[in-house]
Design a protein around this motif. Structure first.
Motif, short mmCIF file in Angstrom:
data_model
loop_
_atom_site.label_atom_id
_atom_site.label_comp_id
_atom_site.label_asym_id
_atom_site.label_seq_id
_atom_site.Cartn_x
_atom_site.Cartn_y
_atom_site.Cartn_z
N ALA A 91 0.84 -0.98 0.10
CA ALA A 91 0.02 -0.12 -0.17
C ALA A 91 1.01 1.23 -0.08
CB ALA A 91 -0.80 0.02 1.25
N LEU A 92 1.91 1.27 0.77
CA LEU A 92 2.75 2.50 0.81
C LEU A 92 3.64 2.66 -0.41
CD1 LEU A 92 4.40 1.97 4.30
CD2 LEU A 92 2.60 3.58 3.60
N ARG A 93 3.92 1.41 -1.12
CA ARG A 93 4.75 1.62 -2.38
C ARG A 93 3.57 2.20 -3.52
NH1 ARG A 93 6.21 -3.32 -5.71
NH2 ARG A 93 4.04 -2.76 -6.34
N LEU A 94 2.41 1.53 -3.34
CA LEU A 94 1.49 1.85 -4.55
C LEU A 94 0.78 3.05 -4.24
CD1 LEU A 94 0.18 -1.50 -5.35
CD2 LEU A 94 2.04 -0.43 -6.52
N GLN A 95 1.14 3.78 -3.37
CA GLN A 95 0.00 4.98 -2.79
C GLN A 95 0.50 6.22 -3.72
OE1 GLN A 95 0.54 6.16 1.35
NE2 GLN A 95 -1.57 7.02 1.29
N LEU A 96 1.51 6.23 -4.18
CA LEU A 96 1.69 7.41 -5.21
C LEU A 96 1.55 7.15 -6.69
CD1 LEU A 96 5.02 8.56 -3.50
CD2 LEU A 96 2.88 9.60 -3.25
N ASN A 97 1.39 5.80 -7.10
CA ASN A 97 1.36 5.48 -8.76
C ASN A 97 0.13 6.05 -9.31
OD1 ASN A 97 3.52 4.02 -8.38
ND2 ASN A 97 2.76 2.15 -8.33
N PRO A 98 -1.11 6.29 -8.59
CA PRO A 98 -1.85 6.94 -9.50
C PRO A 98 -1.70 8.57 -9.94
CG PRO A 98 -2.94 6.05 -7.33
CD PRO A 98 -1.51 5.81 -7.29
N HIS A 99 -0.89 9.22 -8.91
CA HIS A 99 -0.37 10.52 -9.47
C HIS A 99 0.49 10.33 -10.71
CE1 HIS A 99 1.49 14.53 -9.16
NE2 HIS A 99 2.62 13.86 -9.17
N LEU B 27 13.22 4.45 -3.68
CA LEU B 27 13.57 5.80 -4.10
C LEU B 27 12.36 6.14 -5.02
CD1 LEU B 27 17.26 5.00 -5.50
CD2 LEU B 27 16.67 6.11 -3.49
N GLN B 28 11.31 5.29 -5.22
CA GLN B 28 10.41 5.70 -6.11
C GLN B 28 9.56 7.11 -5.61
OE1 GLN B 28 9.63 4.91 -8.94
NE2 GLN B 28 7.87 6.05 -9.43
N PRO B 29 9.36 7.20 -4.30
CA PRO B 29 8.37 8.46 -3.81
C PRO B 29 9.22 9.50 -3.88
CG PRO B 29 8.69 6.90 -1.90
CD PRO B 29 9.12 6.03 -3.28
N LEU B 30 10.66 9.32 -3.62
CA LEU B 30 11.59 10.43 -3.48
C LEU B 30 11.84 11.07 -4.95
CD1 LEU B 30 14.22 8.98 -1.18
CD2 LEU B 30 12.19 10.27 -0.61
N VAL B 31 12.05 10.32 -6.02
CA VAL B 31 12.11 10.93 -7.37
C VAL B 31 10.74 11.50 -7.98
CG1 VAL B 31 13.90 9.38 -8.14
CG2 VAL B 31 11.67 8.69 -8.25
N GLU B 32 9.64 10.91 -7.52
CA GLU B 32 8.22 11.53 -7.79
C GLU B 32 8.24 13.02 -7.03
OE1 GLU B 32 4.72 9.18 -7.14
OE2 GLU B 32 5.63 7.41 -8.04
N ASN B 33 8.79 13.08 -5.61
CA ASN B 33 8.68 14.14 -4.96
C ASN B 33 9.63 15.15 -5.67
OD1 ASN B 33 6.84 13.62 -3.13
ND2 ASN B 33 8.05 13.85 -1.44
N ALA B 34 10.73 14.72 -6.38
CA ALA B 34 11.75 15.62 -6.95
C ALA B 34 10.91 16.19 -8.19
CB ALA B 34 13.07 14.71 -7.41
N ILE B 35 10.31 15.42 -8.94
CA ILE B 35 9.70 16.05 -10.17
C ILE B 35 8.46 16.66 -9.78
CG2 ILE B 35 7.98 15.21 -12.05
CD1 ILE B 35 10.92 14.42 -12.91
N LYS B 36 7.59 16.28 -8.85
CA LYS B 36 6.49 17.26 -8.30
C LYS B 36 6.98 18.52 -7.88
CE LYS B 36 2.57 17.14 -5.53
NZ LYS B 36 1.62 16.36 -4.42
N HIS B 37 7.65 18.65 -7.12
CA HIS B 37 8.24 19.80 -6.39
C HIS B 37 9.32 20.52 -6.77
CE1 HIS B 37 5.43 19.12 -3.20
NE2 HIS B 37 5.80 17.81 -3.13
N GLY B 38 10.28 19.75 -7.59
CA GLY B 38 11.47 20.47 -8.46
C GLY B 38 11.32 20.81 -9.76
N ALA B 39 10.62 20.02 -10.71
CA ALA B 39 10.51 20.13 -12.00
C ALA B 39 9.15 20.70 -12.42
CB ALA B 39 10.57 18.79 -12.75
#
Length: 371
Positions: A170-178, A266-278
Motif C-alpha cells: 500500500a505504501l509503495r503503490l500510494q503514489l502511483n495514481p499521481h 527511491l520511487q516516492p523520492l524521485v516522484e517528489n523531486a519531479i513534483k516539487h522540483g521540475a
C-alpha cells in the motif's frame, strides 16, 4: 488448518500416553522383581496387552475431551472423569484376567498371587489405574494447550507478515495514481500533437515500468543497482514529458551498488523531486541520484536543483520523525518496517533545490563481499 491441528494434537497424545503407560508398567516390573514374584522383564512382557489397552483407552479419553470441546466445563470434565473411572475399572478387570491366564497357561508359579481375588488389592490396583488414566489425560490436555498456543502464535506470525506485506504494498503503490495520471496526460498530449512515435515509445516505457512494479515483491529487498534502474525507467518517462529541460544525473558508488535496499524505496523520492522540483519551474532542472558507503551504512540521496514548493520539514529526522508530505512519510514508514531505529532520514532545502538522504544499515557480510 483445524484438521491439521487435531492431527498434531492426537500424535502428541499417542506419544504421551505410550510414555506414561510404559513408565507405569516398568515400575510394576521392578516392584515384582524386588518382591521375588517374577524375574526382571518377565512381568513387563506379560503386561504388554494391558499396556496396549491402557494406551488405547487413554487416547479414547483424549478424543472424548476433544469431542466435548464446546460443552460447559463442569459437564465436560465430569463426563471425562466418569469415562476415566470406567476405563480404570475395565483395566482392573483386564489386569486380573490377563495375569490369571498367564498363570494358568505359561507361568504356574504365579498362581499363588495371580488367581486370588483380594478386594483390598483389587481396589488398590483400581486406584493406581485411575491415577494413571487421569495423569495421561492431564498431560494430553496440557500438551494440547501448548500446541494450540504454538499454532496460534504461528498463525499470528503469518498474519503479521501478511499485514506487513500488504502495508508495504500500500505504501509503495500510494503514489502511483499521481504518476499514472501525469504519464497518461503526457501520452495524450503527444497524440494530440501528432507525435505518434514519441507516444508509442512512452507507452512502451510505461509498460516496462509497470511490469517491473507488478512482478516485484513490495516487502522484499533488491540490490541498489536494480532499484536505481527502476527509478531511471520512471525518470525516462518523465523526460518525454519535460523534454530537454529535465536532466538526470546518477552517481552510484560501486561498493553501494550491490547493497540490498527496500524495493521501490527511491520511487516516492524521485516522484517528489519531479513534483516539487521540475513541475513548478520553467527553467532547466537536474534530478540527481547518488549512493555511497560510510561506516557500514549505505547513504542514498535524491536531489533536485530547484524547488518552488519544497515539502515542509527539514534537518535530520529518525524514521518516526515529523510527517513531511506523503512521499517522505511513506519512506519513513518503510524504513521503520525494515530496519526499525537503525535507519535514518535527512531532508531539507539546499542552496539551489532540495535534497533527501537515507541511511540504510548494511549487512557486514554483504559489505565484505562487495569490497
Amino acid at each position: 488448518m483445524e484438521a491439521l491441528l487435531r492431527q498434531v494434537l492426537r500424535g502428541t497424545a499417542v506419544r504421551l500416553c505410550a510414555i506414561v503407560w510404559l513408565f507405569g508398567y516398568v515400575l510394576v516390573d521392578i516392584t515384582a522383581a524386588a518382591q521375588g514374584r517374577s524375574a526382571p522383564g518377565l512381568m513387563l512382557l506379560a503386561n504388554l496387552p494391558l499396556m496396549a489397552l491402557g494406551i488405547a483407552q487413554s487416547i479414547a479419553l483424549g478424543l472424548l475431551l476433544d469431542r466435548l470441546e464446546g460443552v460447559r466445563a463442569p459437564v465436560r470434565w465430569g463426563a471425562v472423569a466418569l469415562a476415566g473411572l470406567i476405563a480404570a475399572m475395565v483395566q482392573t478387570v483386564a489386569d486380573h484376567l490377563v495375569l490369571a491366564a498367564v498363570a494358568l497357561t505359561v507361568l504356574p508359579d504365579w498362581q499363588g498371587w495371580a488367581l486370588g481375588i483380594d478386594a483390598s488389592r483389587k481396589f488398590t490396583i483400581l486406584v493406581l489405574y485411575l491415577w494413571t488414566y487421569y495423569l495421561a489425560l492431564a498431560l494430553t490436555w496440557a500438551s494440547r494447550s501448548a500446541d494450540s498456543a504454538k499454532m496460534n502464535a504461528a498463525r499470528a506470525a503469518a498474519f503479521a507478515a501478511a499485514a506487513a506485506r500488504a502495508e508495504a504494498a500500500a505504501l509503495r503503490l500510494q503514489l502511483n495514481p499521481h504518476f499514472l495520471f501525469n504519464t497518461l496526460n503526457a501520452i495524450a498530449s503527444l497524440v494530440v500533437r501528432d507525435r505518434q512515435e514519441q507516444a508509442e515509445e512512452m507507452i512502451g516505457r510505461l509498460a516496462d515500468f509497470l511490469r517491473a512494479s507488478l512482478v516485484s515483491d513490495p516487502a522484499g529487498l533488491v540490490p541498489l543497482d536494480q532499484e536505481v534502474a527502476t527509478a531511471r525507467a520512471y525518470l525516462t518517462i518523465e523526460e518525454a514529458r519535460f523534454g530537454t529541460r529535465l536532466r538526470i544525473d546518477c552517481a552510484i558508488d560501486p561498493a553501494a551498488g550491490q547493497v540490498d535496499v527496500p524495493n521501490f524505496i527511491l520511487q516516492p523520492l524521485v516522484e517528489n523531486a519531479i513534483k516539487h522540483g521540475a513541475a513548478p519551474v520553467r527553467g532547466p532542472v537536474t534530478i540527481s541520484i547518488a549512493a555511497r558507503v560510510e561506516d557500514r551504512v549505505a547513504v542514498l540521496s535524491v536531489a533536485n536543483t530547484a524547488s518552488a514548493r519544497p515539502p515542509r520539514g527539514g534537518g535530520r529526522a529518525g524514521v518516526d520523525g515529523e510527517r513531511s508530505g506523503i512521499g517522505l512519510a511513506n519512506t519513513r514508514s518503510r524504513l521503520a518496517m525494515h530496519y526499525g531505529a537503525s535507519a535514518w532520514m535527512e531532508c531539507g532545502p539546499t542552496a539551489d533545490g532540495y535534497r533527501v538522504e537515507l541511511g540504510v544499515p548494511i549487512d557486514p557480510h554483504r559489505l565484505d563481499a562487495a569490497a
